[in-house]
Design an enzyme around this catalytic site. Structure first.
Site, mmCIF file in Angstrom:
data_model
loop_
_atom_site.group_PDB
_atom_site.id
_atom_site.type_symbol
_atom_site.label_atom_id
_atom_site.label_comp_id
_atom_site.label_asym_id
_atom_site.label_seq_id
_atom_site.Cartn_x
_atom_site.Cartn_y
_atom_site.Cartn_z
ATOM 1 N N HIS A 187 0.848 -1.224 0.339
ATOM 2 C CA HIS A 187 0.169 0.183 0.294
ATOM 3 C C HIS A 187 0.915 1.620 0.288
ATOM 4 O O HIS A 187 0.174 2.257 -0.907
ATOM 5 C CB HIS A 187 -0.595 0.061 1.040
ATOM 6 C CG HIS A 187 -1.633 1.090 1.481
ATOM 7 N ND1 HIS A 187 -1.950 2.389 2.245
ATOM 8 C CD2 HIS A 187 -3.097 1.770 0.875
ATOM 9 C CE1 HIS A 187 -1.971 3.080 1.868
ATOM 10 N NE2 HIS A 187 -3.242 3.027 1.362
ATOM 11 N N ARG A 189 30.231 -7.258 -21.714
ATOM 12 C CA ARG A 189 32.253 -7.139 -21.270
ATOM 13 C C ARG A 189 32.062 -8.457 -20.196
ATOM 14 O O ARG A 189 31.342 -8.386 -18.866
ATOM 15 C CB ARG A 189 32.726 -6.924 -20.568
ATOM 16 C CG ARG A 189 34.054 -6.650 -20.911
ATOM 17 C CD ARG A 189 34.726 -5.168 -20.132
ATOM 18 N NE ARG A 189 34.611 -5.001 -18.573
ATOM 19 C CZ ARG A 189 35.224 -3.899 -18.384
ATOM 20 N NH1 ARG A 189 35.303 -2.946 -18.381
ATOM 21 N NH2 ARG A 189 34.500 -3.427 -16.923
ATOM 22 N N GLU A 210 42.275 -1.776 -25.423
ATOM 23 C CA GLU A 210 42.685 -1.256 -24.152
ATOM 24 C C GLU A 210 44.293 -1.284 -24.394
ATOM 25 O O GLU A 210 44.431 -0.823 -23.027
ATOM 26 C CB GLU A 210 41.745 -1.576 -23.102
ATOM 27 C CG GLU A 210 42.109 -2.969 -23.448
ATOM 28 C CD GLU A 210 40.926 -3.665 -21.750
ATOM 29 O OE1 GLU A 210 40.153 -2.757 -21.140
ATOM 30 O OE2 GLU A 210 40.265 -4.496 -22.076
ATOM 31 N N GLY A 212 38.775 1.104 -24.584
ATOM 32 C CA GLY A 212 38.918 1.252 -23.873
ATOM 33 C C GLY A 212 39.596 2.172 -22.771
ATOM 34 O O GLY A 212 40.929 2.107 -22.483
ATOM 35 N N SER A 213 39.614 3.709 -23.109
ATOM 36 C CA SER A 213 40.279 5.005 -23.090
ATOM 37 C C SER A 213 40.658 4.819 -22.048
ATOM 38 O O SER A 213 42.426 5.259 -21.185
ATOM 39 C CB SER A 213 39.377 5.866 -23.511
ATOM 40 O OG SER A 213 38.596 6.448 -22.075
ATOM 41 N N ASN A 214 40.147 3.852 -20.807
ATOM 42 C CA ASN A 214 41.159 4.447 -19.139
ATOM 43 C C ASN A 214 42.553 3.004 -19.762
ATOM 44 O O ASN A 214 43.566 3.546 -18.848
ATOM 45 C CB ASN A 214 40.118 4.061 -17.845
ATOM 46 C CG ASN A 214 38.787 4.565 -17.594
ATOM 47 O OD1 ASN A 214 38.802 5.795 -18.966
ATOM 48 N ND2 ASN A 214 38.840 3.658 -16.652
ATOM 49 N N ASP A 215 42.477 2.024 -19.459
ATOM 50 C CA ASP A 215 43.462 1.263 -19.357
ATOM 51 C C ASP A 215 44.114 1.488 -20.114
ATOM 52 O O ASP A 215 45.632 1.734 -20.295
ATOM 53 C CB ASP A 215 43.066 -0.381 -20.147
ATOM 54 C CG ASP A 215 42.635 -0.922 -18.428
ATOM 55 O OD1 ASP A 215 42.987 -0.301 -17.413
ATOM 56 O OD2 ASP A 215 41.497 -1.501 -18.602
ATOM 57 N N CYS A 226 33.991 2.569 -24.935
ATOM 58 C CA CYS A 226 33.597 3.011 -23.786
ATOM 59 C C CYS A 226 34.107 3.394 -22.419
ATOM 60 O O CYS A 226 33.304 3.384 -21.801
ATOM 61 C CB CYS A 226 32.459 1.462 -23.222
ATOM 62 S SG CYS A 226 34.275 -0.118 -23.072
#
Length: 803
Positions: free
Chosen positions: A425, A583, A685, A706-709, A756
């Site tokens: 409710h 992934r 990456e 994967g731009s970070n790695d 990504c």
């Protein structure tokens, strides 16, 4: 005699056109009984009194003039006034007498119904109220009027009918009609009398043909608990919850994309003269109340009912349905259906995003209702008799709510309850009022004290949080009609499945990165190899811990496959039929070690970021069984649930040979690139991925950057090192040059190329750079989708002008 002048009508005599005669609830029952039984839906038979009989009852007893006199003193904003008027109005009804002819008609119909079901002495019936203004698309009236179950014999029946009529003047019903602008004296009450389903010997519950929180159209939500369904309707039990995906259900698949076991500690059963609450055995608490076959049958019925009413009304009509399982007959029945009133009339043209700007101390968690944030002082109230203490703008904290609480719920900033679920409710009313609620906290009434300043945060999917203090938040509002279409596909990164339905309303071309890690860490919690080798584990404490989390699973591998497949399926369903790229797991050894039992299977590495991760795990003989379970989960999503829009991606693939090994294993486990439209991408990456792009593209269907790695490996950084972290910038020319090259290589080979990584979500100029290179898709964090889309559209327009 014409239908409008009859005192009693059978379900087969009425249809959805007869709301003015028998109310929304009974009109719907008549419609389903006559139209949908032939489509395989079981509806218990019954009859109902009419608005004509109600009006004659008032006229014969000269009640109407006295009611009008009583209502002259009503001040609906004053709880004392509301209670006084309600009590006097109900007293007028209860003291009045039915005509002898009306009594005879009810008893005659009851005997006929009893005879139909082979019970000469009289059957058990459910007696329910149905107001003539009830269950309209813009007004719910849910739970405002009374229902009486397990009624047997003519005296009990006549008494229950009168009590139902009196409930038209419950305090909550009066308050609701005033708020919605209904004339109290133009609303009539019809009473439905229906063969009782013996769900006290089995289970019962509610079903919605949409997601109740977000309005997402493509699922059926089913809640189920042991015993009579009133426990769920009134939110007194945490029920089992199932989600079924409609589009692939209609194609013949079995898409139960979520199964959550409720605690179900109590149930409502028959007693000699009334119903009573009793405890549920531990064995039954720990097992589901419905089989998969029954879940799918209910879901199919729900879609049939929704489709029937949608065609009839010539627009989408989601349904709020009550169902019950007869323990004697071992059969399912639909006992009620009404339009869902929160989302049915909404056209989604705007999107509001609540964003918490501060971190606060977490006090409690529960199930989030809605997606808003609110701050205010708490008011803890133990029962409805003390609702006068409540002040406008406070946050209501209580064990549970029912319709008697509605006069104060509509002046609350937010609602917090100990008990209840998404169909309780408190949840239904908070949605209707547009205020956040956190239900099922277990002990909010004990932890929170009146007068405490708190923030209720429902902005992060299904998990509702109660935080200490008044925290700053902002509301971002977007007009979805003004968001331009872009040539570059705008996709999203997503981790938590519970936020997927809400995020699906953002403009998008699908999911560029769905992470398994969130599902494994939050939904599964256990290292996959601890589940795979469960029987061999020697640590008894560890085994007990795993056993508690995996209740109902004899084979612990099935737990991993089920929970992972359901989490992935929720995301794939939310964006169906758009592509969703999942992934494979990319935990590092230190992260895997933190899972339950993880320390038994993980080595200690000095630099886990550059160690045993991604593709190198999958073909390693130690981890291969875990990878097989991942593949089985994805196979289940695609083949059993029918979500063929799910595509896969391999992370951290250092060499072409590694890629070949993983693809060979996947094929062995039933995931072959090209089969049923399956595409297998790789994360781009590592510099080797770009240097040898042509060779990688020989075996993969495309790449996602994967731009970070990539940044850490191009610039020689460790992402976990705070000392050199400031050097790591995706906008560095070396990183951009490599990205430029790989985009060109993929386009030359006519293979998919997307990104990504975090860079385009963080840096608008980086998004512009990617557009200049002609990248296929940019996958963004959800909170940056709209802002970055506008930047990309502007950049594309500028490039067109240059050309």
């Amino acid at each position: 005699m014409e239908k409008s002048k009859k005192d009693i009508l059978w379900f087969k005599e009425i249809s959805s056109k007869d709301v003015a005669l028998v109310g929304g609830k009974n009109a719907s029952l008549g419609e389903m009984f006559s139209q949908l039984q032939k489509k395989g839906i079981n509806i218990p038979n019954g009859f109902c009194t009419t608005s004509y009989s109600y009006q004659y009852f008032l006229k014969k007893n000269k009640i109407l003039p006295r009611l009008k006199e009583v209502f002259k003193t009503l001040n609906v904003h004053n709880i004392r006034s509301l209670q006084k008027v309600g009590k006097e109005a109900r007293s007028l009804i209860l003291k009045a007498e039915f005509s002898e002819d009306f009594k005879k008609e009810i008893i005659k119909a009851y005997r006929r119904l009893s005879k139909e079901y082979g019970e000469q002495k009289g059957i058990d019936v459910a007696v329910r109220s149905s107001a003539t203004a009830e269950d309209l698309p813009k007004a719910s009236f849910a739970g405002l009027h009374e229902s009486y179950l397990n009624i047997k014999g003519k005296e009990e029946l006549l008494e229950a009918v009168k009590k139902c009529i009196a409930s038209l003047f419950n305090d909550r019903a009066i308050s609701y009609r005033e708020e919605k602008g209904f004339d109290h004296f133009k609303v009539a009450l019809s009473v439905g009398v229906q063969k009782m389903v013996r769900s006290d010997l089995a289970s019962a519950g509610v079903m919605f043909t949409l997601d109740t929180e977000t309005g997402f159209k493509d699922i059926v939500l089913i809640n189920s608990a042991w015993g009579l369904g009133e426990m769920i309707v009134k939110g007194k039990v945490i029920a089992d919850e199932f989600l079924v995906f409609k589009p692939t259900l209609k194609k013949g698949f079995a898409p139960i994309i979520s199964k959550d076991l409720g605690t179900k500690r109590k149930k409502l059963i028959y007693s000699k003269k009334e119903t009573k609450i009793t405890s549920v055995s531990h064995a039954n608490r720990n097992k589901f109340t419905l089989s998969d076959k029954e879940i799918l049958k209910l879901a199919k019925w729900g879609t049939i009912i929704e489709s029937h009413y949608s065609k009839k009304m010539k627009r989408w009509m989601p349904q709020d349905i009550e169902w019950a399982k007869d323990g004697k007959l071992n059969q399912l029945f639909i006992v009620q259906a009404r339009p869902e009133t929160i989302h049915a009339t909404k056209e989604i043209t705007s999107f509001s995003q609540y964003v918490l700007k501060e971190k606060g101390k977490l006090i409690l968690e529960g199930e989030a209702i809605g997606s808003k944030i609110a701050s205010g002082k708490t008011r803890v109230i133990s029962d409805a008799s003390k609702i006068r203490q409540f002040k406008p703008g406070e946050i209501l904290v209580t064990k549970i709510t029912d319709p008697d609480w509605e006069p104060i719920m509509k002046i609350a900033k937010a609602i917090i309850t100990d008990s209840g679920s998404r169909t309780s409710h408190a949840a239904i009313i908070s949605r209707e009022l547009g205020i956040p609620a956190v239900v099922g906290t277990q002990n909010a009434t004990k932890v929170l004290k009146t007068g405490k300043m708190i923030t209720v945060d429902c902005s992060e999917g299904q998990n509702g949080r109660i935080l200490s203090g008044k925290l700053e938040f902002e509301i971002r509002k977007y007009n979805l009609k003004k968001i331009p279409k872009t040539k570059t596909e705008i996709m999203m990164n997503i981790g938590h499945p519970d936020s997927a339905f809400a995020k699906s309303f953002l403009p998008n071309s699908g999911i560029g990165l769905a992470r398994e890690e969130f599902i494994i860490a939050s939904k599964i919690q256990i290292h996959p190899l601890a589940l795979y080798h469960f029987e061999k584990l020697k640590d008894k404490k560890l085994k007990n811990k795993i056993s508690k989390l995996t209740i109902g699973y004899d084979d612990k591998k099935d737990y991993y496959i089920d929970k992972l497949s359901q989490g992935i399926a929720k995301i794939a369903a939310a964006f169906y039929p758009k592509p969703v790229i999942i992934r494979f797991s990319d935990f590092k050894t230190n992260e895997y070690s933190e899972l339950i039992g993880g320390e038994l299977f993980e080595p200690v590495e000095a630099n886990p970021m550059l160690g045993w991760r991604g593709a190198s795990r999958y073909y390693d003989k130690k981890f291969k069984p875990a990878f097989k379970m991942e593949c089985e989960a994805i196979k289940k999503v695609r083949e059993k649930f029918g979500l063929k829009n799910l595509l896969v991606m391999i992370p951290f693939c250092r060499t072409v040979e590694e890629g070949e090994k993983v693809l060979k294993l996947m094929k062995e486990y039933g995931l072959k690139s090209g089969k049923d439209g399956l595409k297998v991408y790789m994360m781009c990456e590592i510099p080797s991925n770009i240097i040898l792009a042509d060779q990688f593209l020989d075996i993969f269907d495309g790449m996602s950057i994967g731009s970070n790695d990539l940044t850490q490996l191009v610039l020689g950084l460790g992402r976990d090192s705070a000392i050199v972290n400031e050097v790591g910038d995706e906008r560095n020319p070396a990183v951009k040059n490599l990205i430029k090259k790989v985009i060109a290589d993929c386009k030359k080979r006519k293979k998919y190329i997307g990104i990504c990584g975090e860079a385009p979500s963080t840096y608008p100029e980086f998004a512009e750079f990617l557009v200049e290179q002609g990248i296929d898709s940019i996958s963004l964090n959800p909170d940056t989708v709209i802002a970055t889309t506008l930047i990309i559209a502007k950049k594309e327009k500028a490039l067109r002008r240059k050309r």
